[in-house]
Design an enzyme around this catalytic site. Structure first.
Site, mmCIF file in Angstrom:
data_model
loop_
_atom_site.group_PDB
_atom_site.id
_atom_site.type_symbol
_atom_site.label_atom_id
_atom_site.label_comp_id
_atom_site.label_asym_id
_atom_site.label_seq_id
_atom_site.Cartn_x
_atom_site.Cartn_y
_atom_site.Cartn_z
ATOM 1 N N GLN A 1 -95.981 98.133 -31.876
ATOM 2 C CA GLN A 1 -95.520 99.267 -31.071
ATOM 3 C C GLN A 1 -96.183 100.550 -31.534
ATOM 4 O O GLN A 1 -96.434 100.750 -32.724
ATOM 5 C CB GLN A 1 -94.005 99.383 -31.122
ATOM 6 N N HIS B 1 -96.469 98.673 -26.475
ATOM 7 C CA HIS B 1 -95.104 99.203 -26.369
ATOM 8 C C HIS B 1 -95.120 100.511 -25.581
ATOM 9 O O HIS B 1 -94.570 100.596 -24.500
ATOM 10 C CB HIS B 1 -94.462 99.385 -27.743
ATOM 11 N N ASP C 1 -92.556 99.106 -22.878
ATOM 12 C CA ASP C 1 -91.119 99.345 -22.832
ATOM 13 C C ASP C 1 -90.898 100.655 -22.079
ATOM 14 O O ASP C 1 -91.322 101.718 -22.543
ATOM 15 C CB ASP C 1 -90.546 99.432 -24.248
ATOM 16 N N GLU D 1 -90.662 95.761 -20.261
ATOM 17 C CA GLU D 1 -89.378 95.685 -20.953
ATOM 18 C C GLU D 1 -88.439 96.762 -20.444
ATOM 19 O O GLU D 1 -88.828 97.917 -20.293
ATOM 20 C CB GLU D 1 -89.592 95.849 -22.464
ATOM 21 N N ASP E 1 -83.778 93.927 -22.819
ATOM 22 C CA ASP E 1 -83.412 94.533 -24.095
ATOM 23 C C ASP E 1 -82.004 95.094 -23.964
ATOM 24 O O ASP E 1 -81.038 94.477 -24.386
ATOM 25 C CB ASP E 1 -84.422 95.618 -24.460
ATOM 26 N N GLN F 1 -85.688 89.858 -25.570
ATOM 27 C CA GLN F 1 -85.844 90.442 -26.905
ATOM 28 C C GLN F 1 -84.575 90.157 -27.701
ATOM 29 O O GLN F 1 -83.476 90.588 -27.345
ATOM 30 C CB GLN F 1 -86.072 91.948 -26.932
ATOM 31 N N LYS G 1 -82.948 91.282 -30.521
ATOM 32 C CA LYS G 1 -83.037 92.506 -31.325
ATOM 33 C C LYS G 1 -82.215 92.284 -32.590
ATOM 34 O O LYS G 1 -80.999 92.462 -32.602
ATOM 35 C CB LYS G 1 -82.533 93.693 -30.514
#
Length: 415
Positions: A171, A193, A235, A270, A304, A326, A328
């Site tokens: 990212q 990212h 994202d 994302e 996410d 994802q 997390k």
């Protein structure tokens, strides 16, 4: 019992905790800080240095094994646990968790986790506590059995020892252009990212975002080595929905248009939108996934927000409400649940991405590598921090060291 004492040491996360609601509401940046007041409970400013708490298990042979507790960058958003409070977590760990740790057989990882993480007054322990303590318990089992953490996971979940590497995703943080160049030169598998977390970065009708996607693809062709063809992963923090509305058809149309600008690349998007609840997220993401699949688009939806716990992940996977989930890690809690989450995704033929947060530490990142490789996740995040070089080094080197050990084990078994 193999644990004779528990140590606690306050520490730093590798980045900052940020108030997502304040940023979405238009807070502007002044250098590295955000201007304005916070909007999420627990934040005293929009951006605060990430804190962590290390938990050390003193074993009977004198060895000390560690795990790190922390929360994610956007704490308190999307159904997540609130901002990490070191003093509160330390007090809870000392009063409740430490006595339990002294009473388990640390050579059995999952059993130890189950006993230590029992509810308190019918409430689950903070997920940060589960995350950090489970890392320490996994290291304890590995030490006692003289194996790698990945081997402990394989044994407890009855998995074959892996031989293949897991693709690594980096990212960029706000240093987008420079960090994209770093990723390309380092031949990162999945990038960049992009941190598209504000209207300014997304642009009117998403045009600023589209131009950035096109630039990343062009830059990859320009300076990348021959044959290098990474997955492009962005994202957007719900900004497609915030800018063009929450109609699944319109969101899918936009994503298809973006994918068409970078032919030949797989495009991961994302968090295209936040529909406000887990159930609404599942229903609408499933519609977007279905539309993209029916069109044969090269774009993939990554969930996410609203997909935090193991049960959330199960619901999304079973509903096919994402191409890639994802996982997390600090939000899932126990690292044993991260392993379970990967396996649930695989059972449902949904991609498993072992993610996490820039706020993590070297120890939590290394433990995540062992889970990712043992379960053969589809990709894993280079963490902690936002600097590319450090995170890619920590995660990539740990993976390579682990695979070297596992390959030797395989050779020994054949011999």
């Amino acid at each position: 019992m193999q644990i004779k004492d528990v140590l606690l040491a306050p520490g730093n996360g590798a980045f900052f905790y940020d108030d997502q609601e304040a940023i979405r509401s238009g807070a502007t940046q002044d250098g590295f800080i955000y201007v304005g007041g916070p909007k999420t409970r627990g934040f005293k400013s929009i951006r605060v240095p990430a804190s962590s708490l290390s938990v050390g298990l003193v074993l009977t042979d004198g060895a000390v094994v560690w795990g790190d507790m922390m929360n994610v960058q956007y704490s308190g958003a999307g159904g997540r646990d609130p901002l990490f409070d070191t003093d509160q977590i330390s007090d809870l760990t000392s009063r409740v968790v430490a006595p339990r740790l002294l009473d388990v057989d640390a050579s059995w990882f999952r059993n130890s986790c189950a006993k230590v993480f029992e509810t308190v007054e019918n409430r689950r322990l903070p997920l940060a506590v589960e995350y950090g303590v489970s890392q320490a318990l996994l290291r304890a089992a590995a030490h006692l059995e003289r194996k790698t953490m990945a081997e402990i996971i394989c044994a407890e979940f009855r998995l074959q020892l892996p031989t293949c590497r897991v693709p690594i995703y980096c990212q960029s943080g706000d240093g987008r252009e420079i960090n994209v160049d770093k990723m390309i030169l380092k031949v990162v598998d999945v990038l960049p990212h992009g941190l598209i977390n504000s209207r300014q970065k997304f642009g009117t009708d998403g045009q600023t975002f589209v131009e950035f996607v096109k630039w990343v693809a062009a830059r990859t062709r320009e300076i990348g080595r021959p044959g290098y063809h990474p997955v492009l992963h962005f994202d957007v923090y719900g900004w497609i929905g915030l800018e063009i509305g929450l109609e699944p058809q319109r969101i899918a149309d936009f994503i298809c248009r973006v994918a068409d600008t970078v032919p030949g690349f797989t495009l991961n998007i994302e968090c295209p939108a936040d529909f406000g609840s887990t159930q609404a997220q599942i229903e609408n993401y499933a519609k977007i996934v279905s539309i993209l699949d029916n069109r044969g688009s090269s774009a993939r939806i990554v969930v996410d927000e609203r997909c935090n716990t193991l049960e959330d992940i199960r619901l999304f996977a079973e509903a096919k409400a994402a191409h890639l989930v994802q996982i997390k890690t600090p939000d899932v809690g126990s690292i044993a649940d991260t392993a379970r989450a990967v396996l649930i995704c695989k059972e449902n033929r949904v991609g498993a991405y072992v993610g996490g947060s820039c706020t993590e530490t070297d120890l939590s990142a290394q433990a995540s590598v062992h889970i990712s490789v043992a379960t053969q996740a589809d990709m894993m995040l280079a963490k902690p921090g936002m600097g590319v070089d450090e995170a890619f080094s920590i995660v990539g080197n740990e993976q390579n060291r682990l695979l070297a050990i596992l390959n030797r084990r395989a050779t020994e078994n054949v011999g």
